[in-house]
Design a protein around this motif. Structure first.
Motif, PDB file in Angstrom:
ATOM      1  N   ALA A 188      10.625 -29.936 -23.575  1.00  0.00           N
ATOM      2  CA  ALA A 188      10.006 -28.635 -23.311  1.00  0.00           C
ATOM      3  C   ALA A 188       8.783 -28.784 -22.405  1.00  0.00           C
ATOM      4  N   GLY A 189       8.118 -29.918 -22.501  1.00  0.00           N
ATOM      5  CA  GLY A 189       6.898 -30.130 -21.727  1.00  0.00           C
ATOM      6  C   GLY A 189       7.137 -30.546 -20.294  1.00  0.00           C
ATOM      7  N   GLU A 190       8.332 -30.970 -19.957  1.00  0.00           N
ATOM      8  CA  GLU A 190       8.634 -31.458 -18.608  1.00  0.00           C
ATOM      9  C   GLU A 190       9.898 -30.798 -18.049  1.00  0.00           C
TER      10      GLU A 190
ATOM     11  N   ILE B  73      11.613 -37.637 -35.011  1.00  0.00           N
ATOM     12  CA  ILE B  73      12.191 -38.146 -33.753  1.00  0.00           C
ATOM     13  C   ILE B  73      12.808 -37.011 -32.946  1.00  0.00           C
ATOM     14  N   VAL B  74      13.559 -36.147 -33.603  1.00  0.00           N
ATOM     15  CA  VAL B  74      14.181 -35.016 -32.910  1.00  0.00           C
ATOM     16  C   VAL B  74      13.111 -34.061 -32.393  1.00  0.00           C
ATOM     17  N   ASN B  75      12.103 -33.777 -33.219  1.00  0.00           N
ATOM     18  CA  ASN B  75      11.026 -32.889 -32.783  1.00  0.00           C
ATOM     19  C   ASN B  75      10.293 -33.452 -31.571  1.00  0.00           C
ATOM     20  N   LYS B  76      10.075 -34.738 -31.549  1.00  0.00           N
ATOM     21  CA  LYS B  76       9.422 -35.373 -30.396  1.00  0.00           C
ATOM     22  C   LYS B  76      10.292 -35.234 -29.148  1.00  0.00           C
ATOM     23  N   SER B  77      11.593 -35.409 -29.304  1.00  0.00           N
ATOM     24  CA  SER B  77      12.511 -35.238 -28.175  1.00  0.00           C
ATOM     25  C   SER B  77      12.434 -33.815 -27.636  1.00  0.00           C
TER      26      SER B  77
ATOM     27  N   ALA C 162      14.415 -41.329 -20.160  1.00  0.00           N
ATOM     28  CA  ALA C 162      13.386 -42.126 -20.833  1.00  0.00           C
ATOM     29  C   ALA C 162      13.531 -42.042 -22.354  1.00  0.00           C
ATOM     30  N   ARG C 163      13.787 -40.835 -22.853  1.00  0.00           N
ATOM     31  CA  ARG C 163      13.939 -40.672 -24.303  1.00  0.00           C
ATOM     32  C   ARG C 163      15.192 -41.404 -24.791  1.00  0.00           C
ATOM     33  N   HIS C 164      16.242 -41.360 -23.997  1.00  0.00           N
ATOM     34  CA  HIS C 164      17.483 -42.071 -24.312  1.00  0.00           C
ATOM     35  C   HIS C 164      17.199 -43.566 -24.438  1.00  0.00           C
ATOM     36  N   ALA C 165      16.420 -44.102 -23.512  1.00  0.00           N
ATOM     37  CA  ALA C 165      16.052 -45.523 -23.559  1.00  0.00           C
ATOM     38  C   ALA C 165      15.198 -45.821 -24.794  1.00  0.00           C
TER      39      ALA C 165
ATOM     40  N   VAL D  90      23.595 -40.707 -33.690  1.00  0.00           N
ATOM     41  CA  VAL D  90      24.020 -39.321 -33.473  1.00  0.00           C
ATOM     42  C   VAL D  90      23.066 -38.635 -32.491  1.00  0.00           C
ATOM     43  N   HIS D  91      21.777 -38.835 -32.685  1.00  0.00           N
ATOM     44  CA  HIS D  91      20.790 -38.206 -31.783  1.00  0.00           C
ATOM     45  C   HIS D  91      20.928 -38.773 -30.370  1.00  0.00           C
ATOM     46  N   LYS D  92      21.147 -40.060 -30.274  1.00  0.00           N
ATOM     47  CA  LYS D  92      21.320 -40.669 -28.951  1.00  0.00           C
ATOM     48  C   LYS D  92      22.572 -40.138 -28.272  1.00  0.00           C
ATOM     49  N   ASP D  93      23.637 -39.921 -29.037  1.00  0.00           N
ATOM     50  CA  ASP D  93      24.863 -39.341 -28.478  1.00  0.00           C
ATOM     51  C   ASP D  93      24.619 -37.937 -27.935  1.00  0.00           C
ATOM     52  N   VAL D  94      23.814 -37.158 -28.647  1.00  0.00           N
ATOM     53  CA  VAL D  94      23.471 -35.809 -28.178  1.00  0.00           C
ATOM     54  C   VAL D  94      22.749 -35.898 -26.834  1.00  0.00           C
ATOM     55  N   LEU D  95      21.789 -36.810 -26.748  1.00  0.00           N
ATOM     56  CA  LEU D  95      21.059 -36.977 -25.491  1.00  0.00           C
ATOM     57  C   LEU D  95      21.974 -37.484 -24.383  1.00  0.00           C
TER      58      LEU D  95
END
Length: 83
Positions: free
Chosen positions: A33-35, A24-28, A45-48, A71-76
């Protein structure tokens, strides 16, 4: 057929939880990086998406996954607020 309240308990090993969260983190990271020109929109969008993943983890009764995704959502969230 009556409506049944189906409960599923997902049991993740530490290794499986780490692998899921890493994916999940790698996809984020890959999406961000791609956009680079659409950083805010990509983060939003990733947050959603993570909100949906959190809801699924809650429904599957996977508290460790809920915590890790939270935790990952909080980072975003912090990254979104910084933009």
């Amino acid at each position: 057929m009556e409506d049944a309240d189906i409960r599923i308990r997902l049991i993740l090993t530490d290794a499986a939880l780490a692998a899921v969260l890493e994916a999940i983190v790698n996809k984020s990271v890959l999406l961000l990086a791609g956009e680079p020109e659409a950083h805010y929109e990509t983060l939003k969008a990733r947050h959603a998406n993570l909100g949906g993943m959190l809801e699924l983890a809650r429904r599957l009764n996977a508290p460790d996954l809920v915590r890790a995704l939270g935790v990952h959502k909080d980072v975003l969230t912090r990254k979104l607020e910084a933009l």
